[in-house]
Design an enzyme around this catalytic site. Structure first.
Site, short mmCIF file in Angstrom:
data_model
loop_
_atom_site.label_atom_id
_atom_site.label_comp_id
_atom_site.label_asym_id
_atom_site.label_seq_id
_atom_site.Cartn_x
_atom_site.Cartn_y
_atom_site.Cartn_z
N LYS A 67 0.56 11.66 5.41
CA LYS A 67 1.11 10.83 6.39
C LYS A 67 1.73 9.58 5.65
CE LYS A 67 -2.07 7.85 7.09
NZ LYS A 67 -2.80 6.25 6.53
N LYS B 187 0.47 -1.43 -0.06
CA LYS B 187 -0.21 0.16 -0.20
C LYS B 187 0.78 1.00 -0.11
CE LYS B 187 -3.13 2.59 0.77
NZ LYS B 187 -4.97 3.03 0.01
P1 NAD Z 1 -10.19 8.99 8.83
O1 NAD Z 1 -10.10 9.40 9.71
O2 NAD Z 1 -12.28 9.60 8.23
O3 NAD Z 1 -11.65 8.24 9.73
C1 NAD Z 1 -10.92 7.31 10.89
C2 NAD Z 1 -11.79 7.07 11.96
O4 NAD Z 1 -10.94 5.69 12.54
C3 NAD Z 1 -12.89 8.14 13.08
O5 NAD Z 1 -13.61 8.03 12.73
C4 NAD Z 1 -11.91 8.36 14.00
O6 NAD Z 1 -12.62 8.90 15.21
C5 NAD Z 1 -11.55 6.59 14.40
N1 NAD Z 1 -10.65 6.20 14.89
C6 NAD Z 1 -9.17 7.20 15.45
N2 NAD Z 1 -8.88 6.32 16.99
C7 NAD Z 1 -9.46 5.47 17.09
C8 NAD Z 1 -9.27 4.89 18.03
N3 NAD Z 1 -8.46 3.97 18.82
N4 NAD Z 1 -10.81 4.30 18.64
C9 NAD Z 1 -11.45 3.55 18.13
N5 NAD Z 1 -12.03 4.90 16.29
C10 NAD Z 1 -10.66 5.89 16.33
O7 NAD Z 1 -9.63 7.98 7.99
P2 NAD Z 1 -10.43 7.29 6.43
O8 NAD Z 1 -10.47 8.26 5.78
O9 NAD Z 1 -11.61 6.40 6.52
O10 NAD Z 1 -9.00 5.96 6.40
C11 NAD Z 1 -8.82 5.10 7.11
C12 NAD Z 1 -7.54 4.56 7.03
O11 NAD Z 1 -7.64 4.13 5.94
C13 NAD Z 1 -6.62 5.56 7.27
O12 NAD Z 1 -5.49 4.63 7.31
C14 NAD Z 1 -6.55 5.93 5.50
O13 NAD Z 1 -4.83 6.22 4.99
C15 NAD Z 1 -6.88 4.39 4.51
N6 NAD Z 1 -7.30 4.83 3.66
C16 NAD Z 1 -8.43 5.77 3.51
C17 NAD Z 1 -9.48 5.94 1.98
C18 NAD Z 1 -9.74 7.28 1.43
O14 NAD Z 1 -9.68 7.52 0.53
N7 NAD Z 1 -10.28 7.48 2.58
C19 NAD Z 1 -8.76 4.90 1.20
C20 NAD Z 1 -7.71 4.50 1.39
C21 NAD Z 1 -7.31 3.70 2.78
#
Ligand code: NAD
Length: 299
Positions: free
Chosen positions: A241, A173
């Protein structure tokens, strides 16, 4: 209905639509997030909720984590009230976040010490892919655990790749992100140049979108840039990140990443442009290119 009970931790841009797909497929899902508003939305979709990661794990056979960064995965798995405290022998933890592969390996050994199993399974394909259940999923872990997780992964994605032992998914990734970010940077420069040189922006987009420069970024983010739509998707802070993770991996492996390093600096200038700037979608990279040439790439 599948017998496997799913726990899902992290209901952000990606997690919530993934939970919806699991529920729609008939899985019983228990969720946890620090943000009560997203927990309420998951409950409206039919999920049960727990008040900690540990309580989520104790009610689940397969526990998925989808949180921002390495420290969040460590907190959710190994912190107070974390998954390790509620984990049963034989269960499976799947980390689908994009994090440091070393942290994934460390989590795997803690989980294996409890006679449970771990795979890393980060994704690519964006929020659209999460909603449609068409993510590409990049898996690291042993073959037996991969096979056990496969029916669940098949609900969330359409292209599942087993890359090797634990850590291989996260590593894949991180390398993947360099492809995506370079296309966003190239598209941003092309748009600003086209505008500055006097082309009509919609005509330019229509002319090039199916040519050799065709990409997910151009198709999905190009129209947003032209409309000045910087809502996330994938936030600037998460891309920054991922570029940090790539830089760490590059330092460890003796790899030179000149293009990605420059792009990380451009993202830094976007982040510095205002208090909420890093919660914009990562197409906001164009703002850094626009400033350099004093031109907006709008229609
Ligand atoms: P986001 O910031 O929208 O959501 C993250 C969620 O995790 C939030 O709701 C937050 O409250 C929760 N969280 C954080 N710490 C926590 C804890 N200790 N306990 C419980 N909940 C907790 O992020 P996202 O865009 O959904 O991305 C999540 C992961 O997926 C990341 O690593 C990101 O790099 C990856 N990702 C995102 C995308 C995208 O298009 N958004 C695509 C591929 C991969």
């Amino acid at each position: 209905m599948s017998e496997e009970r799913i726990g899902f931790i992290g209901l952000g841009m990606m997690g919530l639509p993934m939970v919806r797909n699991l529920l729609d497929d008939g899985y019983r899902v228990t969720v946890f997030d620090l943000d009560d508003s997203v927990v309420s939305r998951a409950k409206e979709l039919g999920a049960a909720s727990a008040d900690s990661a540990s309580a989520t794990a104790s009610r689940s056979d397969i526990i998925i984590t989808m949180v921002p960064d390495s420290q969040h995965v460590e907190a959710v798995i190994a912190g107070p009230d974390g998954i390790l405290e509620g984990l049963s022998a034989g269960s499976v933890v799947i980390d689908m976040s994009t994090i440091d592969p070393e942290v994934g390996r460390k989590m795997a050994s803690l989980i294996e010490a409890k006679n449970a199993n771990f795979i890393d399974a980060p994704v690519t394909g964006g929020v659209g892919g999460a909603e449609a259940g068409t993510l590409s999923i990049l898996v690291g872990g042993n073959a037996e655990t991969f096979e056990r997780a496969l029916p669940v992964l098949n609900v969330l994605g359409s292209d599942i790749s087993h890359m090797g032992p634990v850590g291989s998914g996260h590593t894949t990734k991180i390398a993947n992100q360099l492809i995506g970010v370079a296309t966003v940077a190239g598209m941003s420069e092309a748009f600003v140049l086209a505008k500055k040189a006097g082309l009509g922006m919609q005509a330019f987009f229509a002319a090039v979108k199916n040519g050799a420069g065709r990409s997910w970024a151009l198709e999905t983010l190009g129209p947003k840039i032209l409309e000045g739509d910087f809502a996330p998707g994938f936030m600037v802070k998460h891309m920054q990140k991922d570029l940090r993770l790539a830089d760490q991996l590059a330092a460890k492996t003796g790899t030179s990443l000149p293009t990605s390093s420059l792009i990380a600096q451009l993202y830094r200038s976007v982040q510095a442009s205002g208090p909420d700037a890093d919660s914009q979608g990562h197409q906001a990279l164009v703002q850094a290119i626009e400033k350099l040439s004093n031109e907006q790439a709008r229609s």
